[in-house]
Design a protein around this motif. Structure first.
Motif, short mmCIF file in Angstrom:
data_model
loop_
_atom_site.label_atom_id
_atom_site.label_comp_id
_atom_site.label_asym_id
_atom_site.label_seq_id
_atom_site.Cartn_x
_atom_site.Cartn_y
_atom_site.Cartn_z
N MET A 1 0.83 -1.20 0.00
CA MET A 1 0.00 0.00 0.00
C MET A 1 0.87 1.27 0.00
O MET A 1 2.07 1.21 0.16
N ASN A 2 0.21 2.39 -0.16
CA ASN A 2 0.90 3.67 -0.18
C ASN A 2 1.77 3.84 1.08
O ASN A 2 1.31 3.59 2.19
N PRO A 3 3.01 4.25 0.93
CA PRO A 3 3.89 4.36 2.10
C PRO A 3 3.53 5.53 3.00
O PRO A 3 4.08 5.66 4.10
N THR A 4 2.65 6.44 2.55
CA THR A 4 2.30 7.57 3.40
C THR A 4 1.01 7.30 4.16
O THR A 4 1.02 7.04 5.35
N ILE A 5 -0.13 7.30 3.48
CA ILE A 5 -1.41 7.09 4.14
C ILE A 5 -2.17 5.99 3.41
O ILE A 5 -2.38 6.07 2.20
N ASP A 6 -2.57 4.97 4.13
CA ASP A 6 -3.18 3.81 3.50
C ASP A 6 -4.59 4.07 2.99
O ASP A 6 -4.93 3.71 1.88
N VAL A 7 -5.45 4.67 3.83
CA VAL A 7 -6.87 4.74 3.45
C VAL A 7 -7.51 5.99 4.03
O VAL A 7 -7.20 6.42 5.14
N ILE A 8 -8.43 6.57 3.26
CA ILE A 8 -9.28 7.63 3.75
C ILE A 8 -10.69 7.08 3.86
O ILE A 8 -11.17 6.40 2.95
N VAL A 9 -11.33 7.34 4.99
CA VAL A 9 -12.69 6.85 5.24
C VAL A 9 -13.63 8.05 5.25
O VAL A 9 -13.59 8.88 6.16
N PHE A 10 -14.46 8.16 4.21
CA PHE A 10 -15.47 9.20 4.15
C PHE A 10 -16.69 8.75 4.96
O PHE A 10 -17.14 7.62 4.82
N GLY A 11 -17.21 9.64 5.79
CA GLY A 11 -18.29 9.25 6.68
C GLY A 11 -17.78 8.55 7.93
O GLY A 11 -18.48 7.75 8.55
N ALA A 12 -16.56 8.86 8.33
CA ALA A 12 -15.91 8.17 9.44
C ALA A 12 -16.59 8.42 10.78
O ALA A 12 -16.36 7.68 11.73
N GLY A 13 -17.43 9.46 10.88
CA GLY A 13 -18.07 9.75 12.14
C GLY A 13 -19.29 8.90 12.43
O GLY A 13 -19.77 8.87 13.57
N GLY A 14 -19.82 8.20 11.41
CA GLY A 14 -20.97 7.34 11.62
C GLY A 14 -20.57 6.03 12.29
O GLY A 14 -19.39 5.72 12.46
N GLN A 15 -21.58 5.23 12.64
CA GLN A 15 -21.28 4.00 13.37
C GLN A 15 -20.47 3.02 12.52
O GLN A 15 -19.50 2.43 13.01
N VAL A 16 -20.86 2.85 11.26
CA VAL A 16 -20.10 1.94 10.39
C VAL A 16 -18.72 2.54 10.11
O VAL A 16 -17.71 1.83 10.12
N GLY A 17 -18.67 3.83 9.85
CA GLY A 17 -17.39 4.48 9.59
C GLY A 17 -16.42 4.32 10.75
O GLY A 17 -15.23 4.02 10.56
N ARG A 18 -16.91 4.49 11.96
CA ARG A 18 -16.06 4.33 13.14
C ARG A 18 -15.57 2.88 13.25
O ARG A 18 -14.42 2.63 13.63
N ALA A 19 -16.44 1.93 12.95
CA ALA A 19 -16.04 0.53 13.02
C ALA A 19 -14.96 0.23 11.98
O ALA A 19 -14.01 -0.52 12.25
N VAL A 20 -15.07 0.83 10.80
CA VAL A 20 -14.05 0.62 9.76
C VAL A 20 -12.73 1.25 10.17
O VAL A 20 -11.66 0.65 10.00
N VAL A 21 -12.79 2.47 10.71
CA VAL A 21 -11.56 3.12 11.19
C VAL A 21 -10.89 2.25 12.24
O VAL A 21 -9.67 2.01 12.20
N ALA A 22 -11.67 1.74 13.18
CA ALA A 22 -11.10 0.91 14.25
C ALA A 22 -10.47 -0.36 13.70
O ALA A 22 -9.37 -0.77 14.13
N GLU A 23 -11.14 -1.00 12.73
CA GLU A 23 -10.61 -2.24 12.16
C GLU A 23 -9.34 -1.97 11.35
O GLU A 23 -8.36 -2.73 11.43
N ALA A 24 -9.35 -0.89 10.58
CA ALA A 24 -8.15 -0.55 9.81
C ALA A 24 -6.97 -0.27 10.72
O ALA A 24 -5.84 -0.72 10.47
#
Length: 215
Positions: A1-24
């Motif tokens: 993956m990109n050596p700087t930032i792997d992933v951007i999560v749009f909608g990260a403040g929602g319940q699913v978004g938060r779960a994805v951020v936590a898993e990543a």
């Protein structure tokens, strides 16, 4: 993956978004959490996670936020704008903005009512489907159509959970994956987050199609 930032999560403040951020983050990925109002989600910022402001319906804002990322996840939702306007606008902005930023992988979280019960027949096409929920589902369906019509350079997948998305159950570490047809009735939110993240990091990645996931 990109050596700087792997992933951007749009909608990260929602319940699913938060779960994805936590898993990543659990997997060691670096994350940018993109939200409309960072002041409401200050707790998302921390080691390995950067919080940014972004209107996901604005292609320029998407491009600016996504620059330098290897992939994007979209878990966006808003009660403030009719679904028939919001989801297509977000899809258009993501297609345009991610292309401008040079981000070629998009994992989008869909809704179960757009899955098929028969070839070409969605759950929301059933005459008995509640009219009050049909507009919401059609907004998602319109966004899916825009992804299908997007340039070939965007490698997207729509990960679609069942109607019963259990937000409190612990993750099992297991889930099933299918095509665009209804697959099952339930999944734990933590397992949905794992399925989404697998589409970023694992060999199970699917390409330019809608898939269903279930326990």
């Amino acid at each position: 993956m990109n050596p700087t930032i792997d992933v951007i999560v749009f909608g990260a403040g929602g319940q699913v978004g938060r779960a994805v951020v936590a898993e990543a983050r659990r997997r060691g990925l670096t994350v940018t959490a993109a939200v409309r109002s960072p002041e409401r989600h200050a707790d998302l910022a921390g080691p390995g996670t950067t919080l940014v402001r972004c209107d996901v319906t604005d292609p320029d804002a998407v491009a600016t936020a996504a620059l330098g990322h290897a992939a994007a996840v979209s878990t966006v939702h808003t009660p403030d704008v009719p679904s028939g306007a919001f989801y297509p606008a977000a899809a258009r902005a993501l297609v345009t903005g991610l292309a401008a930023a040079g981000v070629h992988r998009l994992v989008h979280v869909g809704v179960a009512t757009t899955l098929e019960t028969a070839p070409g027949v969605a759950v929301h096409d059933d005459p008995a489907f509640p009219e009050a929920h049909r507009a919401f589902s059609l907004g998602h369906a319109a966004a899916l159509d825009l992804l299908r019509d997007s340039p070939a350079g965007l490698d997207w997948v729509v990960v679609t959970p069942p109607l019963d998305l259990d937000r409190t159950a612990p993750g099992t570490g297991r889930y099933r994956t299918g095509g665009p047809q209804v697959l099952g009735t339930r999944i734990a939110q933590a397992d949905l987050a794992a399925a989404v993240t697998d589409q970023l990091t694992g060999p199970a990645a699917r390409h330019r199609e809608q898939i269903a996931v279930a326990e």
